[in-house]
Write a protein that holds these residues in place. Structure first.
Motif, mmCIF file in Angstrom:
data_model
loop_
_atom_site.group_PDB
_atom_site.id
_atom_site.type_symbol
_atom_site.label_atom_id
_atom_site.label_comp_id
_atom_site.label_asym_id
_atom_site.label_seq_id
_atom_site.Cartn_x
_atom_site.Cartn_y
_atom_site.Cartn_z
ATOM 1 N N TYR A 1 0.837 -1.198 0.000
ATOM 2 C CA TYR A 1 0.000 0.000 0.000
ATOM 3 C C TYR A 1 0.876 1.254 0.000
ATOM 4 O O TYR A 1 0.605 2.213 -0.736
ATOM 5 C CB TYR A 1 -0.902 0.017 1.232
ATOM 6 C CG TYR A 1 -1.985 -1.019 1.250
ATOM 7 C CD1 TYR A 1 -3.298 -0.687 0.945
ATOM 8 C CD2 TYR A 1 -1.717 -2.340 1.598
ATOM 9 C CE1 TYR A 1 -4.316 -1.631 0.975
ATOM 10 C CE2 TYR A 1 -2.718 -3.292 1.631
ATOM 11 C CZ TYR A 1 -4.022 -2.928 1.320
ATOM 12 O OH TYR A 1 -5.013 -3.876 1.344
ATOM 13 N N ILE A 2 1.917 1.251 0.837
ATOM 14 C CA ILE A 2 2.801 2.413 0.937
ATOM 15 C C ILE A 2 3.558 2.630 -0.367
ATOM 16 O O ILE A 2 3.678 3.757 -0.858
ATOM 17 C CB ILE A 2 3.776 2.239 2.109
ATOM 18 C CG1 ILE A 2 3.004 2.143 3.434
ATOM 19 C CG2 ILE A 2 4.776 3.387 2.164
ATOM 20 C CD1 ILE A 2 3.869 1.782 4.632
ATOM 21 N N GLY A 3 4.076 1.540 -0.945
ATOM 22 C CA GLY A 3 4.805 1.659 -2.194
ATOM 23 C C GLY A 3 3.948 2.215 -3.317
ATOM 24 O O GLY A 3 4.387 3.079 -4.091
ATOM 25 N N THR A 4 2.709 1.742 -3.408
ATOM 26 C CA THR A 4 1.799 2.256 -4.433
ATOM 27 C C THR A 4 1.494 3.727 -4.212
ATOM 28 O O THR A 4 1.447 4.520 -5.161
ATOM 29 C CB THR A 4 0.498 1.443 -4.436
ATOM 30 O OG1 THR A 4 0.791 0.068 -4.706
ATOM 31 C CG2 THR A 4 -0.469 1.963 -5.480
ATOM 32 N N ALA A 5 1.276 4.104 -2.945
ATOM 33 C CA ALA A 5 0.960 5.500 -2.638
ATOM 34 C C ALA A 5 2.096 6.430 -3.038
ATOM 35 O O ALA A 5 1.873 7.491 -3.635
ATOM 36 C CB ALA A 5 0.653 5.644 -1.151
ATOM 37 N N ILE A 6 3.335 6.044 -2.740
ATOM 38 C CA ILE A 6 4.474 6.890 -3.076
ATOM 39 C C ILE A 6 4.683 6.931 -4.588
ATOM 40 O O ILE A 6 5.005 7.982 -5.160
ATOM 41 C CB ILE A 6 5.735 6.398 -2.353
ATOM 42 C CG1 ILE A 6 5.561 6.566 -0.829
ATOM 43 C CG2 ILE A 6 6.970 7.151 -2.823
ATOM 44 C CD1 ILE A 6 6.711 6.038 -0.012
ATOM 45 N N ARG A 7 4.482 5.795 -5.260
ATOM 46 C CA ARG A 7 4.635 5.778 -6.722
ATOM 47 C C ARG A 7 3.617 6.698 -7.396
ATOM 48 O O ARG A 7 3.940 7.407 -8.353
ATOM 49 C CB ARG A 7 4.483 4.355 -7.252
ATOM 50 C CG ARG A 7 4.468 4.266 -8.774
ATOM 51 C CD ARG A 7 4.536 2.828 -9.243
ATOM 52 N NE ARG A 7 3.474 2.020 -8.678
ATOM 53 C CZ ARG A 7 2.232 1.966 -9.156
ATOM 54 N NH1 ARG A 7 1.898 2.723 -10.197
ATOM 55 N NH2 ARG A 7 1.333 1.181 -8.604
ATOM 56 N N VAL A 8 2.389 6.707 -6.899
ATOM 57 C CA VAL A 8 1.359 7.568 -7.466
ATOM 58 C C VAL A 8 1.622 9.029 -7.109
ATOM 59 O O VAL A 8 1.353 9.942 -7.904
ATOM 60 C CB VAL A 8 -0.029 7.130 -6.977
ATOM 61 C CG1 VAL A 8 -1.110 8.123 -7.404
ATOM 62 C CG2 VAL A 8 -0.361 5.731 -7.509
ATOM 63 N N ALA A 9 2.172 9.261 -5.911
ATOM 64 C CA ALA A 9 2.397 10.639 -5.456
ATOM 65 C C ALA A 9 3.602 11.284 -6.127
ATOM 66 O O ALA A 9 3.676 12.519 -6.186
ATOM 67 C CB ALA A 9 2.586 10.657 -3.940
ATOM 68 N N ALA A 10 4.544 10.487 -6.639
ATOM 69 C CA ALA A 10 5.772 11.062 -7.218
ATOM 70 C C ALA A 10 5.489 11.985 -8.403
ATOM 71 O O ALA A 10 5.983 13.130 -8.427
ATOM 72 C CB ALA A 10 6.731 9.937 -7.611
ATOM 73 N N ALA B 1 11.138 10.202 -16.186
ATOM 74 C CA ALA B 1 12.236 9.803 -15.298
ATOM 75 C C ALA B 1 11.742 9.562 -13.875
ATOM 76 O O ALA B 1 12.094 8.559 -13.238
ATOM 77 C CB ALA B 1 13.327 10.870 -15.312
ATOM 78 N N VAL B 2 10.906 10.472 -13.380
ATOM 79 C CA VAL B 2 10.373 10.321 -12.019
ATOM 80 C C VAL B 2 9.519 9.070 -11.914
ATOM 81 O O VAL B 2 9.624 8.299 -10.942
ATOM 82 C CB VAL B 2 9.565 11.575 -11.622
ATOM 83 C CG1 VAL B 2 8.780 11.332 -10.341
ATOM 84 C CG2 VAL B 2 10.502 12.767 -11.454
ATOM 85 N N GLN B 3 8.678 8.829 -12.918
ATOM 86 C CA GLN B 3 7.832 7.645 -12.895
ATOM 87 C C GLN B 3 8.671 6.370 -12.957
ATOM 88 O O GLN B 3 8.404 5.393 -12.253
ATOM 89 C CB GLN B 3 6.854 7.686 -14.073
ATOM 90 C CG GLN B 3 5.849 6.548 -14.100
ATOM 91 C CD GLN B 3 4.838 6.630 -12.974
ATOM 92 O OE1 GLN B 3 4.685 7.665 -12.344
ATOM 93 N NE2 GLN B 3 4.166 5.527 -12.701
ATOM 94 N N GLY B 4 9.711 6.384 -13.805
ATOM 95 C CA GLY B 4 10.567 5.207 -13.916
ATOM 96 C C GLY B 4 11.322 4.918 -12.628
ATOM 97 O O GLY B 4 11.413 3.759 -12.194
ATOM 98 N N VAL B 5 11.847 5.961 -11.987
ATOM 99 C CA VAL B 5 12.579 5.770 -10.728
ATOM 100 C C VAL B 5 11.647 5.281 -9.629
ATOM 101 O O VAL B 5 12.005 4.398 -8.832
ATOM 102 C CB VAL B 5 13.274 7.081 -10.312
ATOM 103 C CG1 VAL B 5 13.836 6.973 -8.894
ATOM 104 C CG2 VAL B 5 14.387 7.426 -11.288
#
Length: 258
Positions: A177-186, A234-238
């Motif tokens: 859940y945390i990983g998905t939230a940070i990936r979407v927030a980036a 780049a941000v999405q890929g990282v």
């Protein structure tokens, strides 16, 4: 590289080339009389900007605001989310306020923040924090609350205390859940950092976009748009790479590795 990796890259590259070709055809054909520059002119302007230190300084300011705001939002959101998720009473008590704040875009409070903090990098960091914090807190609390109760009871049966259960059972369960939230927030953090300069007068690429628009330099304006698109990729890929590294043990990523 394996075939499963090369195919998406090839298809994505073909899509990008097709989009640039359509842009070039439209700007040089049906939209010749419009201010829209051609793709070649915009790409040439982007290369020219690459030799100017002002562009790199603006890019650094934007990334600084986006990354620092996202980092602060992640730390505060995870701490608050864990505190809420471990208590059903706290979860239900804070659901309405958090869901109320969640859809409010940072641009709504931009005039107030600009008045208090001024057109500074701090304003951009705060706006990014506000735009990402609530979503990360909500996702984290949901992940903590959804931890399998049987797994918790198993930990208690092995005489694990509350801190050990939280560290070894609850947090690993909430990591997807945390990983998905940070990936979407980036990407959101990058967008808000640009808006802080475009509408709030803060430093960064948003301010560069505004100056190019005011001066009527369409080639430079679209060059900055291309630069922002590349930064977004780049941000999405990282963020996706970081999520895969963080969750390499998760069944979804184990299946992808196979």
């Amino acid at each position: 590289m394996s075939r499963t990796t090369l195919v998406p890259i090839g298809v994505g590259s073909l899509g990008a080339v097709t989009a640039l070709g359509l842009w070039q055809w439209a700007a040089a054909g049906p939209l010749t009389a419009s201010p829209l520059p051609t793709a070649i002119e915009s790409i040439s302007a982007l290369f020219r900007l690459g030799s100017e230190p002002e562009m790199w300084r603006a890019t650094g300011d934007t990334l600084y605001m986006a990354l620092l705001g996202l980092l602060l939002a992640a730390v505060a959101g995870i701490l608050l989310g864990v505190g809420i998720g471990v208590s059903p009473l706290a979860l239900h008590a804070t659901r309405v306020p958090l869901e109320f704040l969640k859809p409010i875009p940072p641009i709504v409070i931009l005039p107030i923040v600009a008045l208090v903090l001024g057109p500074t990098a701090g304003m951009g960091v705060f706006l990014v924090f506000f735009g990402c914090f609530v979503a990360i807190a909500v996702q984290t609390s949901a992940g903590v609350f959804d931890t399998d109760p049987v797994t918790r009871d198993t930990g208690r049966s092995y005489s694990m205390n509350r801190c050990e259960i939280l560290a070894r059972i609850v947090l690993p369960s909430a990591l997807p859940y945390i990983g998905t939230a940070i990936r979407v927030a980036a990407p959101t953090a990058l967008i808000v950092a640009v808006v802080a300069g475009l509408l709030g007068g803060g430093p960064g690429l948003g301010q560069s976009l505004l100056l190019a628009q005011i001066s009527g330099n369409q080639n430079e304006l679209f060059a900055y748009v291309l630069l922002l698109g590349l930064l977004g990729l780049a941000v999405q890929g990282v963020s996706q790479w970081g999520e895969r590294r963080l969750l390499h043990w998760h069944p979804q990523y184990r299946t992808e590795a196979v």
